[in-house]
Design an enzyme around this catalytic site. Structure first.
Site, PDB file in Angstrom:
ATOM      1  N   THR A  43       1.381 -15.929 -11.316  1.00 10.98           N
ATOM      2  CA  THR A  43       1.771 -16.729 -10.160  1.00 10.98           C
ATOM      3  C   THR A  43       2.782 -15.905  -9.381  1.00 10.98           C
ATOM      4  OG1 THR A  43       1.567 -18.754 -11.506  1.00 10.98           O
ATOM      5  CG2 THR A  43       2.765 -18.962  -9.450  1.00 10.98           C
ATOM      6  N   ARG A  66      -9.780 -27.103 -11.426  1.00  8.45           N
ATOM      7  CA  ARG A  66      -8.500 -27.254 -12.140  1.00  8.45           C
ATOM      8  C   ARG A  66      -7.345 -27.013 -11.174  1.00  8.45           C
ATOM      9  NH1 ARG A  66      -3.919 -23.592 -13.132  1.00  8.45           N
ATOM     10  NH2 ARG A  66      -2.783 -24.459 -14.928  1.00  8.45           N
ATOM     11  N   VAL A  67      -6.326 -27.855 -11.244  1.00  5.31           N
ATOM     12  CA  VAL A  67      -5.136 -27.707 -10.414  1.00  5.31           C
ATOM     13  C   VAL A  67      -3.933 -27.532 -11.329  1.00  5.31           C
ATOM     14  CG1 VAL A  67      -3.656 -28.782  -8.672  1.00  5.31           C
ATOM     15  CG2 VAL A  67      -6.136 -29.136  -8.608  1.00  5.31           C
ATOM     16  N   GLY A  68      -3.143 -26.501 -11.079  1.00  4.72           N
ATOM     17  CA  GLY A  68      -1.957 -26.242 -11.888  1.00  4.72           C
ATOM     18  C   GLY A  68      -0.702 -26.829 -11.278  1.00  4.72           C
ATOM     19  N   ASP A  69       0.431 -26.295 -11.699  1.00  6.21           N
ATOM     20  CA  ASP A  69       1.714 -26.830 -11.253  1.00  6.21           C
ATOM     21  C   ASP A  69       2.174 -26.268  -9.914  1.00  6.21           C
ATOM     22  OD1 ASP A  69       2.069 -24.318 -12.703  1.00  6.21           O
ATOM     23  OD2 ASP A  69       4.188 -24.593 -12.279  1.00  6.21           O
ATOM     24  N   THR A  96       6.454 -20.108 -13.190  1.00  7.21           N
ATOM     25  CA  THR A  96       5.247 -19.373 -13.572  1.00  7.21           C
ATOM     26  C   THR A  96       4.988 -19.564 -15.058  1.00  7.21           C
ATOM     27  OG1 THR A  96       4.280 -17.166 -13.852  1.00  7.21           O
ATOM     28  CG2 THR A  96       6.668 -17.275 -13.747  1.00  7.21           C
ATOM     29  N   GLY A  97       3.738 -19.814 -15.406  1.00  5.71           N
ATOM     30  CA  GLY A  97       3.382 -20.028 -16.804  1.00  5.71           C
ATOM     31  C   GLY A  97       2.253 -21.040 -16.906  1.00  5.71           C
ATOM     32  N   LYS A  98       2.132 -21.676 -18.047  1.00  2.00           N
ATOM     33  CA  LYS A  98       1.068 -22.657 -18.283  1.00  2.00           C
ATOM     34  C   LYS A  98       1.374 -23.925 -17.495  1.00  2.00           C
ATOM     35  CE  LYS A  98      -2.556 -24.387 -20.495  1.00  2.00           C
ATOM     36  NZ  LYS A  98      -3.916 -24.102 -20.027  1.00  2.00           N
ATOM     37  N   GLY A  99       0.683 -24.078 -16.375  1.00  2.00           N
ATOM     38  CA  GLY A  99       1.019 -25.126 -15.424  1.00  2.00           C
ATOM     39  C   GLY A  99       0.980 -26.533 -15.962  1.00  2.00           C
TER      40      GLY A  99
END
Length: 321
Positions: free
Chosen positions: A178, A206-209, A229-232
């Site tokens: 990210t 899929r939608v992340g953070d 940044t990371g696993k949303g």
């Protein structure tokens, strides 16, 4: 009118490759692009521009660079396409704009800012986001524009891991990535922006953070501006951006302590995570728990600092704040 020292920090994702996986020339290019991003944002702030315009300028450079998972160089989803997410937030009035699952906008962060300026809606998804950006006259591209050979290799690697059941063992670099920026301008206002291609081999849709205000992106004057940044999925569950601002406001924690606690929460889930944040006083932090995180900031004396792993390097000097 009181003026405040300007502040700027960026990240290019905690999915940093092990040092051996890129040549010295490639590492140098990535660091050079981090420095260019910082200089772009700093130039806006130095001329008295807004924090919002500064974070957009910084993120634009990283979206255009093949070294980061946003814009050109974005990850592939399971169908071999790119679906991009981005958002921006103005801490002075809590205005925000965001897009998710867009496929044709060259620079999603600029579309997010245009949506924020419009005022309503805050978030657009998929083709609606692309249509909005096109109507705004923003640069549109074919989806293939975002592709790079490295991301194709990442997709092949993740599909093989999926078949043999080792997807959970993939490195952060194979999975995530990210970009983001946070800033304080001369009026003391804060802003944050985040942009991403999501994770490699993600399910379509899929939608992340990153486009979720309060999760991957948050800015509020008097508190802080945060880009994660990371696993949303975990950033969303913990509302990390808002959580940090709340820890500061309600518990009186410093920016450093609030962000440390937030990253510690994510670490309990054994996920790679990182963020950059700027406080109302202009203080900057860039914590992470993975092997490395592309990151950088400029100190008030104008020195440009960039890093990929543990060691922080000096990358030049610009006009002091």
């Amino acid at each position: 009118m009181t003026t405040h020292p300007i502040a700027l920090a960026i990240h290019g994702g905690c999915g940093t490759l092990p040092k051996a996986e890129m040549s010295e020339a490639e590492w140098a290019e990535a660091k050079a692009d981090l420095a260019l991003s910082l200089k772009a944002g700093w130039a806006v702030l130095g001329k008295g521009g807004t924090a919002v315009d500064a974070v957009e300028a910084a993120v634009l450079v990283m979206e255009d660079s093949p070294h980061f998972n946003a814009g050109h160089g974005a990850a592939f989803n399971a169908d071999g396409e790119h679906e991009l997410d981005a958002s921006i937030m103005d801490g002075s009035n809590l205005a925000a704009g965001a897009l998710c699952c867009v496929k044709r906008i060259r620079n999603p962060v600029s579309a997010a800012k245009a949506l924020m300026r419009q005022g309503d809606p805050l978030l657009l998804a998929g083709p609606a986001g692309d249509t909005f950006a096109e109507a705004e006259g923003l640069d549109m591209v074919e989806n293939e524009y975002f592709s790079t050979d490295r991301r194709r290799k990442n997709l092949s690697s993740m599909k093989i891991r999926e078949l043999v059941g080792s997807a959970s063992e993939a490195s952060e670099a194979e999975k995530h990535g990210t970009v983001g920026a946070v800033a304080r301008d001369r009026d003391g206002h804060l802003a944050a922006a985040t942009s991403t291609g999501g994770y490699t081999n993600k399910p379509p849709g899929r939608v992340g953070d990153s486009p979720i205000i309060g999760a991957g992106t948050y800015a509020r004057d008097g508190r802080c501006a945060v880009s994660g940044t990371g696993k949303g999925e975990f950033f969303i569950r913990y509302c990390i951006g808002h959580e940090i601002a709340s820890l500061m406001a309600y518990k009186g924690l410093s920016l450093e302590e609030a962000t440390r606690q937030a990253i510690a929460e994510l670490t309990t889930h054994k996920i790679g995570a990182g963020l950059v944040a700027v406080g109302a006083d202009g203080s900057i932090v860039a914590p992470y728990n993975s092997e490395g995180m592309y990151r950088g900031w400029i100190t008030p004396d104008g020195f440009v600092h960039v890093a990929t792993h543990g060691e922080v390097e000096l990358a030049g000097q610009v006009e002091a704040a």
